[in-house]
Motif scaffolding. Structure first.
Motif, mmCIF file in Angstrom:
data_model
loop_
_atom_site.group_PDB
_atom_site.id
_atom_site.type_symbol
_atom_site.label_atom_id
_atom_site.label_comp_id
_atom_site.label_asym_id
_atom_site.label_seq_id
_atom_site.Cartn_x
_atom_site.Cartn_y
_atom_site.Cartn_z
ATOM 1 N N GLU A 183 1.029 -0.970 0.453
ATOM 2 C CA GLU A 183 0.448 0.249 0.305
ATOM 3 C C GLU A 183 0.906 1.637 -0.220
ATOM 4 O O GLU A 183 0.443 2.548 -0.622
ATOM 5 C CB GLU A 183 -0.816 -0.007 1.390
ATOM 6 C CG GLU A 183 -1.957 1.303 1.203
ATOM 7 C CD GLU A 183 -3.688 0.941 -0.575
ATOM 8 O OE1 GLU A 183 -3.784 1.556 -0.415
ATOM 9 O OE2 GLU A 183 -3.201 -0.352 -0.464
ATOM 10 N N ASP B 298 1.448 4.344 -2.411
ATOM 11 C CA ASP B 298 1.624 5.635 -2.096
ATOM 12 C C ASP B 298 1.899 6.452 -2.457
ATOM 13 O O ASP B 298 1.944 8.000 -3.033
ATOM 14 C CB ASP B 298 1.156 5.703 -0.864
ATOM 15 C CG ASP B 298 0.059 5.770 -0.275
ATOM 16 O OD1 ASP B 298 -0.864 5.704 -0.603
ATOM 17 O OD2 ASP B 298 -0.147 4.958 1.576
ATOM 18 N N LYS C 241 -7.080 5.823 -5.602
ATOM 19 C CA LYS C 241 -7.763 4.687 -5.422
ATOM 20 C C LYS C 241 -8.343 3.954 -6.436
ATOM 21 O O LYS C 241 -8.191 2.545 -6.260
ATOM 22 C CB LYS C 241 -8.198 4.758 -4.091
ATOM 23 C CG LYS C 241 -8.879 5.935 -3.067
ATOM 24 C CD LYS C 241 -7.636 4.786 -2.226
ATOM 25 C CE LYS C 241 -6.932 5.662 -0.725
ATOM 26 N NZ LYS C 241 -5.903 5.270 0.157
ATOM 27 N N ARG D 266 -5.886 1.267 -8.506
ATOM 28 C CA ARG D 266 -5.214 0.237 -7.034
ATOM 29 C C ARG D 266 -5.601 -1.430 -7.319
ATOM 30 O O ARG D 266 -4.666 -1.973 -7.403
ATOM 31 C CB ARG D 266 -4.775 1.137 -5.763
ATOM 32 C CG ARG D 266 -4.520 1.836 -5.422
ATOM 33 C CD ARG D 266 -4.460 2.282 -4.259
ATOM 34 N NE ARG D 266 -3.628 3.938 -3.794
ATOM 35 C CZ ARG D 266 -2.988 4.149 -2.916
ATOM 36 N NH1 ARG D 266 -2.594 3.625 -2.009
ATOM 37 N NH2 ARG D 266 -2.571 5.851 -3.290
ATOM 38 N N ARG E 42 -4.890 -6.603 -4.522
ATOM 39 C CA ARG E 42 -5.342 -5.291 -4.389
ATOM 40 C C ARG E 42 -7.000 -5.192 -4.924
ATOM 41 O O ARG E 42 -7.060 -5.316 -5.692
ATOM 42 C CB ARG E 42 -4.962 -3.805 -4.681
ATOM 43 C CG ARG E 42 -5.202 -3.392 -4.252
ATOM 44 C CD ARG E 42 -5.312 -2.661 -2.798
ATOM 45 N NE ARG E 42 -4.816 -1.975 -2.385
ATOM 46 C CZ ARG E 42 -6.317 -0.653 -1.836
ATOM 47 N NH1 ARG E 42 -7.739 -0.918 -1.907
ATOM 48 N NH2 ARG E 42 -6.288 0.667 -1.465
ATOM 49 N N THR F 64 -11.387 -3.416 -4.142
ATOM 50 C CA THR F 64 -11.612 -2.147 -3.604
ATOM 51 C C THR F 64 -11.736 -2.006 -1.959
ATOM 52 O O THR F 64 -11.119 -0.641 -1.301
ATOM 53 C CB THR F 64 -13.146 -1.934 -4.118
ATOM 54 O OG1 THR F 64 -13.978 -3.446 -4.056
ATOM 55 C CG2 THR F 64 -12.941 -1.817 -5.664
#
Length: 159
Positions: free
Chosen positions: A67, A71, A77, A80, A110, A112
């Motif tokens: 994560e 970033d 988002k 991802r 990954r 939601t």
């Protein structure tokens, strides 16, 4: 060994929230159940092996680091979703170790709602072989990373 998806982000979030005493009692049962699922998957694959393998904590740290990687690349988002991370720990470092060692290989994905353990299996690693972590992304995600990396850069044609 394929496994049911285990929500790693949920475990990490519950662990962070455990510091809040109001939510603590309700979250402990949920955390324990989720962590127990992860532990069972890890123990099933590792068997009696303890060296060069991954623990439940290592897998949670991998999800946390993945994560942070997203970033650092300013990944929105929505971009991802679908990113996968393959990880295998390093092999033995001693020169005297002559054979491949049993290890744990994992793939996290990954979604939601966060990171999920999608695959965990036994693997092997050569002596002196370093740890392997590969981020597997689609073309759209690659384009976002490149666009973010080149933001503010002027590209001129070669003379």
């Amino acid at each position: 060994m394929a496994t049911q998806l285990i929500n790693l982000s949920n475990i990490l979030e519950l662990h962070k929230r455990a510091k809040d005493t109001d939510a603590l009692s309700q979250d402990i049962a949920t955390f324990n159940e989720a962590f127990k699922q992860l532990d069972q998957a890890v123990e099933t694959v590792n068997g009696r092996a303890t060296a060069f393998t991954l623990s439940s904590r290592n897998i949670l740290d991998l999800a946390d680091e993945a994560e942070k990687w997203l970033d650092r690349h300013d990944m929105p988002k929505k971009s991802r979703v679908g990113v996968r991370v393959f990880h295998r720990p390093a092999g033995p470092s001693a020169k005297s170790y002559k054979f491949r060692a049993t290890t744990t290989e994992v793939v996290i994905v990954r979604r939601t709602s966060g990171w999920f353990l999608s695959e965990i299996k036994r693997g092997s690693v050569n002596p002196k072989q370093g740890a392997t972590t590969r981020y597997i992304i689609n073309e759209a995600t690659r384009d976002v990373i490149v666009r973010n990396a080149l933001a503010g850069t002027e590209i001129k044609a070669a003379a």
